[in-house]
Design a protein around this motif. Structure first.
Motif, PDB file in Angstrom:
ATOM      1  N   ALA A   1       0.835  -1.213   0.000  1.00 35.98           N
ATOM      2  CA  ALA A   1       0.000   0.000   0.000  1.00 35.98           C
ATOM      3  C   ALA A   1       0.863   1.255   0.000  1.00 35.98           C
ATOM      4  CB  ALA A   1      -0.937  -0.020   1.195  1.00 35.98           C
ATOM      5  N   LEU A   2       1.980   1.224   0.691  1.00 33.85           N
ATOM      6  CA  LEU A   2       2.871   2.394   0.721  1.00 33.85           C
ATOM      7  C   LEU A   2       3.482   2.655  -0.646  1.00 33.85           C
ATOM      8  CD1 LEU A   2       4.846   2.141   4.081  1.00 33.85           C
ATOM      9  CD2 LEU A   2       3.239   3.933   3.396  1.00 33.85           C
ATOM     10  N   ASN A   3       3.821   1.571  -1.334  1.00 35.51           N
ATOM     11  CA  ASN A   3       4.398   1.729  -2.675  1.00 35.51           C
ATOM     12  C   ASN A   3       3.428   2.400  -3.630  1.00 35.51           C
ATOM     13  OD1 ASN A   3       6.977   0.788  -2.482  1.00 35.51           O
ATOM     14  ND2 ASN A   3       6.391  -1.368  -2.803  1.00 35.51           N
ATOM     15  N   GLU A   4       2.150   2.109  -3.425  1.00 33.62           N
ATOM     16  CA  GLU A   4       1.158   2.557  -4.413  1.00 33.62           C
ATOM     17  C   GLU A   4       0.419   3.832  -4.020  1.00 33.62           C
ATOM     18  OE1 GLU A   4       0.242  -2.008  -5.964  1.00 33.62           O
ATOM     19  OE2 GLU A   4      -1.330  -0.901  -4.930  1.00 33.62           O
ATOM     20  N   ASN A   5       0.687   4.343  -2.809  1.00 31.06           N
ATOM     21  CA  ASN A   5      -0.085   5.497  -2.329  1.00 31.06           C
ATOM     22  C   ASN A   5       0.787   6.449  -1.522  1.00 31.06           C
ATOM     23  OD1 ASN A   5      -3.067   4.515  -2.840  1.00 31.06           O
ATOM     24  ND2 ASN A   5      -1.958   2.761  -1.980  1.00 31.06           N
ATOM     25  N   ASP A   6       0.217   7.629  -1.269  1.00 30.51           N
ATOM     26  CA  ASP A   6       0.901   8.602  -0.411  1.00 30.51           C
ATOM     27  C   ASP A   6       0.742   8.269   1.059  1.00 30.51           C
ATOM     28  OD1 ASP A   6       1.733  10.516  -2.443  1.00 30.51           O
ATOM     29  OD2 ASP A   6      -0.430  10.844  -2.729  1.00 30.51           O
ATOM     30  N   ALA A   7      -0.388   7.702   1.389  1.00 33.97           N
ATOM     31  CA  ALA A   7      -0.694   7.458   2.796  1.00 33.97           C
ATOM     32  C   ALA A   7      -1.475   6.164   2.916  1.00 33.97           C
ATOM     33  CB  ALA A   7      -1.499   8.614   3.365  1.00 33.97           C
ATOM     34  N   VAL A   8      -1.441   5.593   4.107  1.00 45.15           N
ATOM     35  CA  VAL A   8      -2.156   4.349   4.350  1.00 45.15           C
ATOM     36  C   VAL A   8      -3.075   4.529   5.563  1.00 45.15           C
ATOM     37  CG1 VAL A   8      -1.911   1.925   5.005  1.00 45.15           C
ATOM     38  CG2 VAL A   8      -0.349   2.925   3.331  1.00 45.15           C
ATOM     39  N   LEU A   9      -4.295   4.073   5.412  1.00 44.65           N
ATOM     40  CA  LEU A   9      -5.218   4.012   6.534  1.00 44.65           C
ATOM     41  C   LEU A   9      -5.362   2.551   6.922  1.00 44.65           C
ATOM     42  CD1 LEU A   9      -8.197   6.190   5.159  1.00 44.65           C
ATOM     43  CD2 LEU A   9      -6.299   6.947   6.589  1.00 44.65           C
ATOM     44  N   ILE A  10      -4.994   2.231   8.155  1.00 52.76           N
ATOM     45  CA  ILE A  10      -5.230   0.870   8.642  1.00 52.76           C
ATOM     46  C   ILE A  10      -6.402   0.959   9.598  1.00 52.76           C
ATOM     47  CG2 ILE A  10      -4.241  -1.110   9.852  1.00 52.76           C
ATOM     48  CD1 ILE A  10      -1.469   0.071   9.165  1.00 52.76           C
ATOM     49  N   THR A  11      -7.350   0.051   9.462  1.00 53.28           N
ATOM     50  CA  THR A  11      -8.460   0.072  10.408  1.00 53.28           C
ATOM     51  C   THR A  11      -8.486  -1.238  11.179  1.00 53.28           C
ATOM     52  OG1 THR A  11     -10.869   0.170  10.630  1.00 53.28           O
ATOM     53  CG2 THR A  11     -10.028  -0.393   8.460  1.00 53.28           C
ATOM     54  N   GLY A  12      -8.421  -1.110  12.501  1.00 59.61           N
ATOM     55  CA  GLY A  12      -8.418  -2.287  13.368  1.00 59.61           C
ATOM     56  C   GLY A  12      -7.075  -2.522  14.020  1.00 59.61           C
ATOM     57  N   GLY A  13      -7.105  -3.163  15.177  1.00 58.40           N
ATOM     58  CA  GLY A  13      -5.875  -3.594  15.844  1.00 58.40           C
ATOM     59  C   GLY A  13      -5.064  -2.481  16.488  1.00 58.40           C
ATOM     60  N   THR A  14      -5.739  -1.377  16.867  1.00 51.24           N
ATOM     61  CA  THR A  14      -4.981  -0.250  17.421  1.00 51.24           C
ATOM     62  C   THR A  14      -5.124  -0.146  18.929  1.00 51.24           C
ATOM     63  OG1 THR A  14      -6.863   1.227  17.132  1.00 51.24           O
ATOM     64  CG2 THR A  14      -5.277   1.092  15.327  1.00 51.24           C
ATOM     65  N   SER A  15      -5.894  -1.051  19.520  1.00 59.99           N
ATOM     66  CA  SER A  15      -6.119  -0.953  20.955  1.00 59.99           C
ATOM     67  C   SER A  15      -5.071  -1.770  21.691  1.00 59.99           C
ATOM     68  CB  SER A  15      -7.544  -1.407  21.287  1.00 59.99           C
ATOM     69  OG  SER A  15      -7.865  -1.038  22.608  1.00 59.99           O
ATOM     70  N   VAL A  16      -5.402  -2.265  22.861  1.00 59.61           N
ATOM     71  CA  VAL A  16      -4.378  -2.885  23.694  1.00 59.61           C
ATOM     72  C   VAL A  16      -4.639  -4.366  23.960  1.00 59.61           C
ATOM     73  CG1 VAL A  16      -3.759  -0.745  24.825  1.00 59.61           C
ATOM     74  CG2 VAL A  16      -5.629  -2.120  25.751  1.00 59.61           C
ATOM     75  N   SER A  17      -5.539  -4.948  23.174  1.00 61.22           N
ATOM     76  CA  SER A  17      -5.794  -6.375  23.350  1.00 61.22           C
ATOM     77  C   SER A  17      -4.604  -7.158  22.804  1.00 61.22           C
ATOM     78  CB  SER A  17      -7.079  -6.731  22.609  1.00 61.22           C
ATOM     79  OG  SER A  17      -6.994  -8.016  22.062  1.00 61.22           O
ATOM     80  N   GLU A  18      -4.544  -8.428  23.188  1.00 57.41           N
ATOM     81  CA  GLU A  18      -3.430  -9.268  22.709  1.00 57.41           C
ATOM     82  C   GLU A  18      -3.448  -9.371  21.186  1.00 57.41           C
ATOM     83  OE1 GLU A  18      -3.787 -13.037  24.802  1.00 57.41           O
ATOM     84  OE2 GLU A  18      -4.468 -11.911  26.565  1.00 57.41           O
ATOM     85  N   ARG A  19      -4.652  -9.269  20.625  1.00 58.44           N
ATOM     86  CA  ARG A  19      -4.746  -9.426  19.167  1.00 58.44           C
ATOM     87  C   ARG A  19      -4.399  -8.136  18.429  1.00 58.44           C
ATOM     88  NH1 ARG A  19     -10.721 -11.809  18.422  1.00 58.44           N
ATOM     89  NH2 ARG A  19     -10.535 -13.774  19.543  1.00 58.44           N
ATOM     90  N   ASP A  20      -4.256  -7.036  19.156  1.00 60.11           N
ATOM     91  CA  ASP A  20      -4.041  -5.750  18.497  1.00 60.11           C
ATOM     92  C   ASP A  20      -2.576  -5.554  18.159  1.00 60.11           C
ATOM     93  OD1 ASP A  20      -6.720  -4.946  18.521  1.00 60.11           O
ATOM     94  OD2 ASP A  20      -6.571  -4.344  20.619  1.00 60.11           O
ATOM     95  N   ILE A  21      -2.254  -5.813  16.903  1.00 61.80           N
ATOM     96  CA  ILE A  21      -0.838  -5.838  16.520  1.00 61.80           C
ATOM     97  C   ILE A  21      -0.458  -4.687  15.605  1.00 61.80           C
ATOM     98  CG2 ILE A  21      -0.633  -8.353  16.732  1.00 61.80           C
ATOM     99  CD1 ILE A  21      -0.838  -8.146  13.481  1.00 61.80           C
ATOM    100  N   THR A  22      -1.431  -3.833  15.273  1.00 63.27           N
ATOM    101  CA  THR A  22      -1.139  -2.802  14.274  1.00 63.27           C
ATOM    102  C   THR A  22      -0.023  -1.862  14.717  1.00 63.27           C
ATOM    103  OG1 THR A  22      -3.402  -2.887  13.460  1.00 63.27           O
ATOM    104  CG2 THR A  22      -2.141  -0.925  12.934  1.00 63.27           C
ATOM    105  N   ILE A  23      -0.141  -1.352  15.928  1.00 64.26           N
ATOM    106  CA  ILE A  23       0.850  -0.377  16.399  1.00 64.26           C
ATOM    107  C   ILE A  23       2.250  -1.002  16.445  1.00 64.26           C
ATOM    108  CG2 ILE A  23       1.455   1.166  18.305  1.00 64.26           C
ATOM    109  CD1 ILE A  23      -1.207   1.981  17.136  1.00 64.26           C
TER     110      ILE A  23
END
Lengths: 397, 397
Positions: free
Chosen positions: A248-270
């Motif tokens: 996505a970075l290669n093809e765009n100026d910016a990336v929006l990721i939705t999901g996984g930003t909290s603090v649960s064990e499954r939240d790996i985005t950050i």
């Protein structure tokens, strides 16, 4: 245990995000000059000043006879004043010239008598009604004066602007030009494509939700006049997410990721973005929308939005929409009390009529509250709430 | 002498135009079904009812442990309650199941204790805080109930609707589908293409105006989600206008003509359309916008709009825009008196803040008043005006 230890204030978070957006736009010249007609609904990247006075000459606002107003004073139905008809570009006392709406006034003329109040006889015209100076005349610069700003940087170009720009002979305009890649994440996501008949397929959806945020974010990006591309949903798996972000970075100026930003064990985005570059903002003192992240990877912008529809809509509004586009703000009295917590900015969705009605909600996932609202209130950190009847600032969506 | 002898009331004119629009849409099935993502900013041609409850199951709104709430009553930091950990799809009194945000609750569970207030020890979990029934749970149908209307016929589909539609497994939607040809008329028109540097070219513009309405009308049509095509400007010549109308009618559902609708000798639009078909409306008791015409040629729709930018914008708003799209209406107090003439509907452009400020204008050609306004008031025929401080209905643009 992962924790968002210290929440950043909305003000600081906005400042950081806006500075990086601004820097990116300027350093990468993410501005393009296009024909005005293609600029409809895009965001102006420049102040446009009028190059001329509009109208550019004194012109007739009615069909009739151009005159010197003082010549007509006292004219009436019983006592018409008679003027010589001329066809010259200049008139003198005692003269009149036939003129159509929009025509330039002859020199020295300062008014137009409507044809309804005139009677042409041979080389003369009888005037049955006096006019005052400037009557039935559109004067030079009456609409716009040379140098007036007719469109501001950050304005969304609407159909009326197109009329103005064309009227001023302006053919091209600079607009902001960005592209956003949208990456939905989460093991629980199922693609809309997999649903054929939701009533029959309802069992497929046990423990799953349809990936719907991508559609909303696509629409929000498009409505800023930018390009949007939706990528396939990614599971909660760092390596797969890294691969998706790279593409996505290669093809765009910016990336929006939705999901996984909290603090649960499954939240790996950050964590994933941290391993690829810098996470500059994580956790903002707002509600909804607290688990927001912002980072830079390969000099490009990464917005990490919540997986909850409302939270991600709020984050988009605060950190992207409001950077580019001012919302119309009005003041209306509150229909009932709203409580808020000190130290936190509350984003309250409302309906506006003759009063502002906060929409009762029970969670940041309630999509219907987005559809029902037509504006919002931001309750600042140092305010505990507002009382019924108070005049509050409402931003209109 | 040509005269608009009898002005039609706005109500009657709207009724006639709307009936013909409605008839045209239904008889010609000008509705298409498209993917939701392509429907952004288009107008829904159907009511959409939710096929399911949303959420479609009771789900955890937090990471933690699913429990029967009554088992936790009285739990505190000093007096934790201990529950058996299970992994089954059903729990019984004395049991708890680890759960993540978004997961379906096991049968019999009616609340979630946030993990922050729990401590896992072997096959047990210590609960340090009691929860009440439904705490940290998103209940079935809490967002939308099966059968709820989530999008109404006539709604403009926004990014939030896309989120809702996708969440409900709705992939396609019916939208209105029309095409408009735009024909500017008038000897005084000069094309924007002929202007290179307006300051130097200002003498080219003596007695001329740049054809700017086409751009505005194009934008207005596009913003309704319809196709728009601009045709070359036509002189005030019946045969040439007929030819242009024929071409535009062949290629579109409807034609917008701008200019030549008043009663000057040069105004040939109405006469020309009369010779080709029926003119059903000519002259409406509104201001601005009086010289409006509507007709049918070859079973297609012809809208005859004023050549004045503001008048044509008002006519588009009243006769086309409002048919398809409800404007948001709010009530705000007036900043100063507005006068109006009895027997006529006045369309007053306004700026909205904490009060409504009518925009001072001097003519229907003042394009800057379009750009400055963000709403309008309609003063009915039987009202002589409004007083400062009165609460008035404002339609937001």
């Amino acid at each position: 245990m992962k924790l968002i230890r210290k929440l950043m204030s909305l003000k600081n978070a906005e400042k950081i995000v806006y500075e990086h957006l601004y820097k990116y736009l300027s350093e990468n010249k993410k501005i393009k000059e296009i024909n005005i007609i293609e600029a409809l609904n895009k965001i102006s990247a420049e102040d446009i000043k009028s190059p001329i006075d509009l109208p550019y000459f004194n012109k007739a606002a009615m069909d009739g006879y151009a005159v010197k107003a003082e010549d007509t004073f006292g004219a009436s139905e019983t006592n018409p004043i008679i003027l010589n008809l001329v066809e010259t570009d200049e008139i003198f006392s005692g003269e009149a010239k036939k003129i159509f709406t929009g025509d330039e006034l002859p020199k020295n003329a300062d008014a137009v008598v409507m044809k309804e109040f005139c009677n042409e006889v041979d080389d003369f015209v009888e005037i049955y009604k006096g006019v005052h100076p400037n009557e039935n005349v559109s004067r030079i610069g009456e609409d716009v004066k040379k140098g007036d700003v007719v469109l501001k940087k950050g304005d969304v170009i609407n159909p009326y602007h197109l009329n103005m720009l064309a009227s001023l002979g302006i053919k091209k305009i600079k607009v902001y030009d960005l592209s956003f890649g949208i990456i939905p994440t989460g093991d629980e996501l199922i693609s809309l494509d997999e649903i054929n008949n939701i009533e029959k397929d309802i069992n497929k959806l046990k423990g799953k939700i349809i990936n719907s945020n991508s559609y909303m974010l696509y629409g929000l990006v498009k409505n800023l006049g930018f390009d949007a591309k939706i990528y396939d949903a990614v599971e909660d798996n760092k390596e797969k997410l890294k691969k998706a972000i790279k593409t996505a970075l290669n093809e765009n100026d910016a990336v929006l990721i939705t999901g996984g930003t909290s603090v649960s064990e499954r939240d790996i985005t950050i964590e994933t973005v941290k391993e690829m570059g810098d996470v500059i903002v994580h956790g903002v003192n707002i509600r909804p929308g607290k688990p927001f992240g912002f980072g830079i990877v390969d000099d490009k912008l990464i917005f990490m939005l919540s997986g909850y529809p409302v939270a991600s809509a709020v984050q988009f509004e605060l950190f992207i929409q409001r950077f580019f586009m001012k919302r119309k703000k009005i003041k209306i009295p509150l229909k009932r009390n709203i409580a808020s917590e000190l130290g936190r900015v509350d984003f309250v969705r409302v309906r506006v009529d003759k009063e502002v009605e906060p929409i009762r909600i029970t969670g940041s996932g309630v999509i219907s509250s987005l559809i029902k609202s037509d504006g919002y209130i931001l309750i600042p950190e140092n305010v505990e709430g507002y009382e019924k009847g108070e005049l509050v600032d409402v931003y209109l969506l």
